[in-house]
Design an enzyme around this catalytic site. Structure first.
Site, mmCIF file in Angstrom:
data_model
loop_
_atom_site.group_PDB
_atom_site.id
_atom_site.type_symbol
_atom_site.label_atom_id
_atom_site.label_comp_id
_atom_site.label_asym_id
_atom_site.label_seq_id
_atom_site.Cartn_x
_atom_site.Cartn_y
_atom_site.Cartn_z
ATOM 1 N N CYS A 1 40.163 43.127 3.394
ATOM 2 C CA CYS A 1 41.741 43.075 2.780
ATOM 3 C C CYS A 1 42.689 43.969 3.854
ATOM 4 C CB CYS A 1 41.653 43.530 1.442
ATOM 5 S SG CYS A 1 42.943 42.729 0.497
ATOM 6 N N HIS B 1 37.516 39.976 -1.168
ATOM 7 C CA HIS B 1 36.603 41.175 -1.308
ATOM 8 C C HIS B 1 35.315 40.601 -1.730
ATOM 9 C CE1 HIS B 1 39.478 44.664 -1.775
ATOM 10 N NE2 HIS B 1 40.437 43.588 -2.245
ATOM 11 N N GLU C 1 32.726 42.291 -1.971
ATOM 12 C CA GLU C 1 31.787 43.314 -2.728
ATOM 13 C C GLU C 1 31.884 43.074 -4.422
ATOM 14 O OE1 GLU C 1 36.029 45.451 -1.936
ATOM 15 O OE2 GLU C 1 34.395 43.887 -1.121
#
Length: 514
Positions: free
Chosen positions: A84, A171, A173
Site C-alpha cells: 500500500c 493488504h 496480511e
C-alpha cells in the site's frame, strides 16, 4: 535476538495493520521485527535482514511532510516488498508518479493477475484482495513491470526482478485478502529464500542462556499477578536461575474467587518457585473506602501496590533485576513512528517504583506477542487454565464494582463472576471469547422470591470477541447459556436479584465498565 536465524525487517509508516504483518510472518516460523521508517542505512546493514517490508500508512507520498526513506535502501540488494503506502514510497522514490486517486478504493476488490511468477506463483487468473488507499500510481519507475490490476487500479502490483523489489497496492496480511498468506509465503520462501527457523523451543533455550549470563549471581524480583505474562515469565526465569528468582504476589482483596490459593498452589507447590505471598486485602479495602471515582480507584490501588511491593522488595538481599512481562506490542507502541528514543511503557504495577530502587529491567518477552508467550507457557508445562486465561484488569474487581467498594460487595461479585466463567467454560466458549465477566452495578431493583418482595443489587454480564482489544464486538451467546448464568447467579448469590447482558461494542463503549 538469536544471530543464527533469518530475520525480516518491517519499516513502519503508521498502518493499523503493521503488527499484523509481523504476526503473519512469525506464524510462518520466520522472525520479524518492526522499526520506524526513518532508521539509518547503517542500522539496516547491521540488522542483516533476509528481507525488508515497507508497511502501509495514512500519508500521501507527494506531501512535503510525508514519511520518506533513504533512497540508498533500494540499492542494498536486499529483497523488498512494499504494501500500500509502501508501494507508493517505492514508486515515488525511484522516479514514478503518485497522485490523489479519482476514485478511492476501500474494501474488497478483485485483482486480475497478469504475471503468475514471483509473488503470485500458483495463483489463478484473479484473486479477491483488501484495498485501503486514496492515492493511485500514474506511472511506474524504469525497470518495473505490471503484474496485477483492478478495474479501478491499473497498477495494483508491480515488480523489478533485477533489483528484487516487489510492490502491491493491497493488504495481504488481513484475512479479507484471499490467499494473502500465500503472497507472503511466496515472497519469504521463493524470493528471499528464508528458513523456517523461528520457534518457541529454540527461543526458550536461547533465553535461558541469556538470562543466566545477564543476571550472574544477582537475585531477580518479579511481581506475580497470576496472569499469563507474569506467570510464564516466572516459570521461564526460574528454569534459568532457580532460587535467585523471588516472586512477590500481593493479594489486594480484589482478585477473582480463590485466585490467591490457586497462585500459591501452582507456583509454590507445583513449580517450587520462591514465592512471597502478601495478604494486603484489608489495607487496600481500607484505602478504597468511600472512593467511587474510577480514576481515583486506579490511583489508590496503584499507589498501594507500589508501597507494598517496595516494602517486600527491601527485605530481599542482593537484588539486581526487576523482571516484567513486557510484550512486543508495548514496545512497538512506544518506539515506532516516534523513534527509538521513546520511553518503553512499564507494567502498571511497577512503573511507579521509587527511583532509589536501582534495579535493571529483565524483560524476556519484550520481542514476543501474546500468542507466542502462551506457546512458551505450554512448552514449560504450565496449566492450560493459566496459559489461556482471559485478560484481567490491573486494579482487579475494583473497576467491575461500580460505586462503593466493600468487602461484602467484593464477595458478591466474586461469586457472580465465578458462575459466569464456569458456565462460559462449560459451553466451550472460554477460549473463543476475549473476555467474559460480571459487573456489580450501583443500583438496586425490585424482585420477587417465593412469596416475598426483594430489593437487591443488579449484576451485568459482559462478554466480547476481539483480536487485540483495540476494537471488540459483544458476543452473541446462546440464550440458553445466558439463561443458565442468570438463574444460577440469582439463585446462588445472595444479594443479587436481577441480571442484565451488555450488548455494547467497542467503540463506542470500552470493554471494562470503568
Amino acid at each position: 535476538m538469536q544471530n543464527n536465524i533469518d530475520k525480516v525487517l518491517i519499516l513502519d509508516f503508521g498502518s493499523q495493520f503493521t503488527q499484523l504483518i509481523t504476526r503473519r510472518i512469525r506464524e510462518l516460523n520466520v522472525y520479524s521485527e518492526i522499526h520506524p521508517f526513518h532508521v539509518s542505512i547503517d542500522f539496516i546493514k547491521e540488522f542483516k535482514p533476509k528481507a525488508i517490508i515497507l508497511s502501509g500508512g495514512p500519508s500521501s507520498v507527494y506531501e512535503e511532510d510525508a514519511p520518506k526513506v533513504d533512497k540508498q535502501l533500494f540499492e542494498l540488494g536486499m529483497p523488498i516488498l512494499g504494501i500500500c503506502y509502501g508501494m507508493q514510497i517505492i514508486v515515488y522514490s525511484m522516479g514514478g508518479k503518485v497522485e490523489s486517486a479519482d476514485k478511492r478504493e476501500y474494501g474488497k476488490a478483485e485483482i486480475e493477475i497478469t504475471n503468475h511468477e514471483s509473488i503470485f506463483k500458483s495463483f489463478g487468473k484473479s484473486n479477491i484482495v483488501w484495498m485501503s488507499h486514496g492515492d493511485s500510481i500514474k506511472s511506474i519507475p524504469e525497470g518495473f513491470e505490471l503484474i496485477a490490476k483492478t478495474p479501478n487500479t491499473e497498477l495494483a502490483a508491480i515488480e523489478n526482478k533485477q533489483k528484487n523489489i516487489y510492490a502491491i497496492q493491497f493488504h495481504p496480511e488481513v484475512v479479507h485478502t484471499e490467499n494473502g498468506i500465500k503472497i507472503i509465503e511466496n515472497f519469504l520462501f521463493n524470493i528471499c529464500k528464508c528458513e523456517r527457523n523461528w520457534n518457541m523451543g529454540s527461543f526458550i533455550e536461547y533465553e535461558i542462556k541469556r538470562i543466566r549470563e545477564t543476571v550472574g549471581d544477582k537475585n531477580v524480583i518479579l511481581g506475580l499477578s497470576g496472569g499469563v505474562d507474569s506467570s510464564v515469565a516466572a516459570v521461564l526465569i526460574e528454569k534459568a536461575i532457580g532460587k535467585q528468582l523471588k516472586c512477590i504476589f500481593v493479594n489486594n482483596g480484589l482478585l477473582r474467587k480463590d485466585e490467591d490459593k490457586k497462585v500459591v498452589e501452582v507456583f509454590r507447590d507445583n513449580f517450587n518457585i520462591d514465592l512471597i505471598y502478601v495478604d494486603a486485602s484489608k489495607r487496600f479495602l481500607d484505602k478504597l473506602a468511600g472512593v467511587t471515582d474510577p480514576e481515583q480507584k486506579r490511583k489508590v490501588i496503584g499507589h498501594e501496590f507500589v508501597s507494598v511491593f517496595n516494602d517486600e522488595a527491601k527485605k530481599i538481599e542482593n537484588v539486581g533485576f526487576l523482571a516484567q512481562g513486557t510484550l512486543y506490542p508495548d514496545v512497538i507502541e512506544s518506539v515506532s513512528l516516534r523513534g527509538s528514543s521513546a520511553v518503553i511503557k512499564s507494567h502498571h504495577n511497577v512503573g511507579g517504583l521509587p527511583k532509589d530502587m536501582k534495579f535493571e529491567l529483565l524483560e524476556p518477552f519484550r520481542e514476543l506477542f501474546k500468542d507466542e508467550v502462551r506457546e512458551i507457557g505450554l512448552e514449560l508445562k504450565l496449566p492450560e487454565d493459566i496459559v489461556y486465561r482471559q485478560p484481567f484488569p490491573g486494579p482487579g474487581l475494583a473497576v467491575r464494582i461500580l460505586g462503593d467498594i466493600t468487602e461484602e460487595r467484593v464477595k458478591i461479585l466474586q461469586e457472580a463472576d465465578d458462575i459466569v466463567v464456569s458456565e462460559i467454560k462449560k459451553a466451550g466458549l472460554y477460549r473463543k471469547l476475549w473476555q467474559s465477566f460480571a459487573i456489580l452495578l450501583p443500583v438496586k431493583s425490585v424482585g420477587v422470591m417465593g412469596d416475598g418482595r426483594t430489593y437487591e443489587q443488579v449484576c451485568a454480564v459482559r462478554a466480547v470477541e476481539s483480536v487485540d482489544a483495540m476494537t471488540a464486538d459483544w458476543a452473541k451467546i446462546d440464550y440458553n447459556v445466558l439463561g443458565i448464568i442468570s438463574n444460577r447467579i440469582i439463585n446462588e448469590v445472595k444479594g443479587i436479584n436481577r441480571v442484565v447482558y451488555d450488548i455494547s461494542s467497542k467503540p463506542p463503549a470500552t470493554i471494562e465498565w470503568e
